[in-house]
Design an enzyme around this catalytic site. Structure first.
Site, PDB file in Angstrom:
ATOM      1  N   LYS A 180      36.733  34.280  39.847  1.00  8.29           N
ATOM      2  CA  LYS A 180      36.924  35.606  39.237  1.00  8.29           C
ATOM      3  C   LYS A 180      35.748  35.968  38.333  1.00  8.29           C
ATOM      4  CE  LYS A 180      39.507  37.271  35.221  1.00  8.29           C
ATOM      5  NZ  LYS A 180      38.687  36.845  34.140  1.00  8.29           N
ATOM      6  N   ARG A 190      37.621  43.353  30.847  1.00  4.32           N
ATOM      7  CA  ARG A 190      36.489  43.046  29.984  1.00  4.32           C
ATOM      8  C   ARG A 190      35.158  43.243  30.725  1.00  4.32           C
ATOM      9  NH1 ARG A 190      36.134  42.971  25.012  1.00  4.32           N
ATOM     10  NH2 ARG A 190      34.259  41.958  24.310  1.00  4.32           N
ATOM     11  N   CYS A 222      41.836  40.916  28.176  1.00  4.48           N
ATOM     12  CA  CYS A 222      42.855  40.180  27.425  1.00  4.48           C
ATOM     13  C   CYS A 222      42.564  40.252  25.944  1.00  4.48           C
ATOM     14  CB  CYS A 222      42.843  38.712  27.836  1.00  4.48           C
ATOM     15  SG  CYS A 222      43.391  38.423  29.510  1.00  4.48           S
ATOM     16  N   ARG A 237      36.654  40.509  20.007  1.00  2.00           N
ATOM     17  CA  ARG A 237      35.683  40.135  21.050  1.00  2.00           C
ATOM     18  C   ARG A 237      34.483  41.076  20.951  1.00  2.00           C
ATOM     19  NH1 ARG A 237      38.818  39.164  26.693  1.00  2.00           N
ATOM     20  NH2 ARG A 237      36.963  37.956  27.175  1.00  2.00           N
ATOM     21  N   PRO A 238      33.606  40.835  19.964  1.00  4.35           N
ATOM     22  CA  PRO A 238      32.482  41.752  19.759  1.00  4.35           C
ATOM     23  C   PRO A 238      31.475  41.692  20.914  1.00  4.35           C
ATOM     24  CG  PRO A 238      32.288  39.834  18.310  1.00  4.35           C
ATOM     25  CD  PRO A 238      33.596  39.703  19.023  1.00  4.35           C
ATOM     26  N   ILE A 239      30.642  42.748  21.024  1.00  2.00           N
ATOM     27  CA  ILE A 239      29.583  42.717  22.051  1.00  2.00           C
ATOM     28  C   ILE A 239      28.215  42.904  21.388  1.00  2.00           C
ATOM     29  CG2 ILE A 239      31.003  43.401  24.040  1.00  2.00           C
ATOM     30  CD1 ILE A 239      29.848  46.261  23.690  1.00  2.00           C
ATOM     31  N   ASP A 240      28.136  42.495  20.111  1.00  2.00           N
ATOM     32  CA  ASP A 240      26.883  42.682  19.378  1.00  2.00           C
ATOM     33  C   ASP A 240      25.685  41.973  20.028  1.00  2.00           C
ATOM     34  OD1 ASP A 240      28.582  40.453  18.433  1.00  2.00           O
ATOM     35  OD2 ASP A 240      26.828  39.928  17.255  1.00  2.00           O
ATOM     36  N   GLN A 241      25.926  40.837  20.667  1.00  2.00           N
ATOM     37  CA  GLN A 241      24.804  40.110  21.274  1.00  2.00           C
ATOM     38  C   GLN A 241      24.296  40.813  22.543  1.00  2.00           C
ATOM     39  OE1 GLN A 241      23.339  37.469  19.573  1.00  2.00           O
ATOM     40  NE2 GLN A 241      24.825  38.268  18.104  1.00  2.00           N
ATOM     41  N   ASP A 300      39.459  28.889  28.778  1.00  2.00           N
ATOM     42  CA  ASP A 300      40.380  29.494  29.755  1.00  2.00           C
ATOM     43  C   ASP A 300      41.430  28.513  30.256  1.00  2.00           C
ATOM     44  OD1 ASP A 300      38.948  31.786  29.438  1.00  2.00           O
ATOM     45  OD2 ASP A 300      37.716  31.510  31.226  1.00  2.00           O
ATOM     46  N   ILE A 343      36.400  28.771  20.647  1.00  2.00           N
ATOM     47  CA  ILE A 343      35.779  29.984  21.219  1.00  2.00           C
ATOM     48  C   ILE A 343      36.599  31.212  20.816  1.00  2.00           C
ATOM     49  CG2 ILE A 343      34.948  31.102  23.346  1.00  2.00           C
ATOM     50  CD1 ILE A 343      33.607  28.398  22.981  1.00  2.00           C
ATOM     51  N   ARG A 386      45.600  39.753  37.420  1.00  2.00           N
ATOM     52  CA  ARG A 386      44.184  40.054  37.197  1.00  2.00           C
ATOM     53  C   ARG A 386      43.306  38.874  37.624  1.00  2.00           C
ATOM     54  NH1 ARG A 386      42.873  40.921  31.596  1.00  2.00           N
ATOM     55  NH2 ARG A 386      40.864  40.696  32.593  1.00  2.00           N
TER      56      ARG A 386
HETATM   57  N1  EPU Z   1      30.789  36.775  21.044  1.00  2.00           N
HETATM   58  C1  EPU Z   1      30.215  37.427  19.966  1.00  2.00           C
HETATM   59  N2  EPU Z   1      29.354  38.448  20.222  1.00  2.00           N
HETATM   60  C2  EPU Z   1      29.051  38.845  21.493  1.00  2.00           C
HETATM   61  C3  EPU Z   1      29.639  38.182  22.584  1.00  2.00           C
HETATM   62  C4  EPU Z   1      30.512  37.140  22.319  1.00  2.00           C
HETATM   63  O1  EPU Z   1      30.464  37.085  18.810  1.00  2.00           O
HETATM   64  O2  EPU Z   1      28.261  39.787  21.639  1.00  2.00           O
HETATM   65  C5  EPU Z   1      31.706  35.639  20.796  1.00  2.00           C
HETATM   66  C6  EPU Z   1      33.117  35.899  21.328  1.00  2.00           C
HETATM   67  O3  EPU Z   1      33.901  36.599  20.404  1.00  2.00           O
HETATM   68  C7  EPU Z   1      33.606  34.489  21.601  1.00  2.00           C
HETATM   69  C8  EPU Z   1      32.336  33.755  22.048  1.00  2.00           C
HETATM   70  O4  EPU Z   1      31.249  34.537  21.563  1.00  2.00           O
HETATM   71  O5  EPU Z   1      34.069  33.910  20.421  1.00  2.00           O
HETATM   72  C9  EPU Z   1      32.186  33.575  23.532  1.00  2.00           C
HETATM   73  O6  EPU Z   1      32.377  34.811  24.193  1.00  2.00           O
HETATM   74  P1  EPU Z   1      31.710  35.148  25.592  1.00  2.00           P
HETATM   75  O7  EPU Z   1      30.815  36.313  25.429  1.00  2.00           O
HETATM   76  O8  EPU Z   1      31.136  33.896  26.178  1.00  2.00           O
HETATM   77  O9  EPU Z   1      32.976  35.588  26.414  1.00  2.00           O
HETATM   78  P2  EPU Z   1      33.064  36.756  27.492  1.00  2.00           P
HETATM   79  O10 EPU Z   1      31.798  36.839  28.233  1.00  2.00           O
HETATM   80  O11 EPU Z   1      33.604  37.996  26.881  1.00  2.00           O
HETATM   81  C10 EPU Z   1      33.843  35.189  29.400  1.00  2.00           C
HETATM   82  C11 EPU Z   1      35.009  35.137  30.349  1.00  2.00           C
HETATM   83  C12 EPU Z   1      36.254  34.728  29.586  1.00  2.00           C
HETATM   84  C13 EPU Z   1      36.015  33.388  28.923  1.00  2.00           C
HETATM   85  C14 EPU Z   1      34.768  33.439  28.033  1.00  2.00           C
HETATM   86  C15 EPU Z   1      34.404  32.108  27.427  1.00  2.00           C
HETATM   87  C16 EPU Z   1      34.450  36.828  31.928  1.00  2.00           C
HETATM   88  C17 EPU Z   1      34.721  38.157  32.481  1.00  2.00           C
HETATM   89  N3  EPU Z   1      35.197  36.450  30.921  1.00  2.00           N
HETATM   90  O12 EPU Z   1      34.182  36.171  28.441  1.00  2.00           O
HETATM   91  O13 EPU Z   1      37.268  34.600  30.566  1.00  2.00           O
HETATM   92  O14 EPU Z   1      37.133  33.050  28.145  1.00  2.00           O
HETATM   93  O15 EPU Z   1      33.648  33.904  28.808  1.00  2.00           O
HETATM   94  O16 EPU Z   1      34.163  31.173  28.414  1.00  2.00           O
HETATM   95  O17 EPU Z   1      33.579  36.116  32.412  1.00  2.00           O
HETATM   96  C18 EPU Z   1      39.456  34.573  31.391  1.00  2.00           C
HETATM   97  O18 EPU Z   1      38.974  34.387  32.518  1.00  2.00           O
HETATM   98  O19 EPU Z   1      40.691  34.448  31.137  1.00  2.00           O
HETATM   99  C19 EPU Z   1      38.563  34.936  30.289  1.00  2.00           C
HETATM  100  C20 EPU Z   1      38.995  35.475  29.167  1.00  2.00           C
END
Ligand code: EPU
Length: 429
Positions: free
Chosen positions: A22, A93, A117, A122-126, A305, A327, A397
């Site tokens: 996925k 997401r 979820c 879940r910020p996207i600042d990075q 996960d 995480i 999903r």
């Molecule tokens: N984070 C920040 N700033 C950012 C991005 C992330 O602080 O700009 C923090 C997040 O809040 C979190 C950590 O960094 O604490 C890791 O987040 P990451 O960005 O790696 O997560 P994601 O890309 O949003 C993906 C998977 C998630 C999985 C996480 C961690 C997808 C679509 N989603 O999310 O999958 O939990 O990586 O491995 O790839 C799931 O499949 O159930 C799921 C939630």
């Protein structure tokens, strides 16, 4: 709206086949728009997240042809740079991958903030930091993100947090940027390697994926190609956990065991019998299981996960286990539901403390998110009596045909429509 009904207690036997990943699929579909000719993606899981992204692709002008639910041809030649409709974006997401892909292709994008979820903030600042470093101006107005650049120029980007999404999104924007981009402190998940493989087959120049420094040399254009998705390590891990919990002799097929080393190590530490073959795991019944502690970490650490499904398994183990999610510290919504089913779990200092073994009892429970849903399905299979799970749209999903797959292993599980009264109650919670 449907609910899942499980009659627990049956031992599971047989073979279950894992689908394509996925978390790869949801990035590969937006990545396809970067090409100027048809990209074929094979091995797509038939889940609602994939369907939503395919609809978004069609909304922006891509021509989609399906050989089957698993194999789609995406012709991106008539895609236009229009704002991406908010409703669908909110469903998941991964819609945020259209930011990187649209920015890379058109140097501009407008897209609503992503949903998905609820696992705490879940910020996207990075992601934004990366886009800005490449030369984009990013604004956030009324819940939508606007990205605009005259041109994208390669840059050196250090991620303050190791992020799967930011690593992929920056790669998507950087492959068509001018010059060299370096992503430092990059995430190393197998899904990132899968996306980089697709981009490389499209003509991108990417080195170092799977390490924490990724180097990208921008190219002028990308072409179509054919790509097969890697197996879903989280789906495989979920079935491994449920086999450890309630299996007699279960074969999990289409697995890359190396992607699951941290889980397999923990299962073995508990006393689970696992035989590892090239692309299969065979899990046979262990009479008793020992408690273990787990702490989720970025790959190759224990995946967040699988934390929720694993917590359910720990209720079968002798002794006290401590589960800490580093995480997503708030990914604990399954705990209250497990308690309703007679699990002895409490949350203390951000960790879940599980005391076992306890015999779970069937109950009415609600899935608050995708992996919480998986945790409750496993709990239902382990429990005495009937468990009814609502909120199953979350489960759909990410898990293709979970009820059929489990029935083929001998589980008593079915979907049923919710009654009017149940629906009212569900919506009022
Ligand atoms: N984070 C920040 N700033 C950012 C991005 C992330 O602080 O700009 C923090 C997040 O809040 C979190 C950590 O960094 O604490 C890791 O987040 P990451 O960005 O790696 O997560 P994601 O890309 O949003 C993906 C998977 C998630 C999985 C996480 C961690 C997808 C679509 N989603 O999310 O999958 O939990 O990586 O491995 O790839 C799931 O499949 O159930 C799921 C939630």
């Amino acid at each position: 709206m449907d609910k899942i009904i499980v009659e627990g207690g049956r031992l599971l036997n047989g073979t279950v086949r894992v689908n394509g990943a996925k978390n790869s699929a949801v990035a590969l579909l937006p990545a396809a728009i970067l090409a100027d000719s048809t990209v074929t993606i094979d091995g797509l899981p038939d889940i609602s997240d994939v369907n939503t992204l395919t609809m978004i692709l069609e909304d922006i002008g891509a021509k989609i042809k399906r050989d089957s639910n698993q194999k789609v041809h995406i012709d991106p030649s008539s895609i236009v740079s229009i704002p991406i409709p908010n409703g669908k974006v909110k469903k998941l997401r991964a819609s945020y991958y259209f930011m990187g892909a649209m920015l890379g292709k058109f140097k501009r994008a407008a897209i609503g903030l992503p949903g998905g979820c609820y696992l705490g903030p879940r910020p996207i600042d990075q992601h934004i930091k990366g886009f800005e470093a490449l030369g984009a101006k990013v604004t956030n107005e009324k819940g939508a993100i606007y990205l605009q650049a005259d041109e994208l120029k390669g840059a050196r980007i250090y991620l303050d947090v190791v992020s799967v999404g930011a690593t992929i999104n920056i790669m998507l924007a950087a492959v068509l940027a001018k010059g060299k981009t370096t992503i430092e402190n990059a995430a190393k998940e197998p899904e990132i390697i899968d996306v980089a493989t697709l981009l490389t087959n499209m003509g991108a120049k990417i080195k170092g994926v799977g390490t924490d420094i990724i180097r990208i040399e921008g190219v002028e254009k990308l072409h179509g190609c054919t790509h097969t998705i890697i197996p879903d390590r989280i789906e495989a891990g979920t079935y491994a956990i449920l086999a450890a919990a309630q299996g007699d002799n279960v074969v999990i097929d289409n697995v890359i065991p190396e992607h699951l080393e941290s889980l397999l190590a923990k299962l073995r530490e508990m006393g689970v019998n696992i035989q590892q073959r090239d692309e299969q795991l065979v899990i046979t019944r262990s009479p008793s299981l020992k408690s273990v502690d787990i702490k989720t970490l970025v790959y190759p650490g224990f995946p967040t996960d699988l934390q929720q499904p694993f917590t359910t398994l720990l209720t079968r183990a002798e002794g006290t286990s401590i589960v800490t999610d580093t995480i997503y510290t708030a990914r604990l919504k399954h705990i209250d539901e497990l308690r309703r089913m007679n699990a002895k779990v409490k949350v203390e200092g951000g960790s879940a403390i599980v005391t076992g073994p306890s015999q779970l009892q069937g109950a009415r429970v609600k899935a608050s998110d995708l992996r919480a849903g998986a945790a409750l399905v496993i709990a239902g299979l382990m429990a005495n009596g009937i468990t009814e799970i609502t909120g199953i749209e979350h489960i759909e999903r990410g898990y293709e045909n979970i009820t059929d797959k489990l029935r083929s292993l001998g589980a008593s599980i079915r979907r049923e429509q919710m009654t009017e009264t149940e629906l009212e109650k569900f919506n009022s919670k």
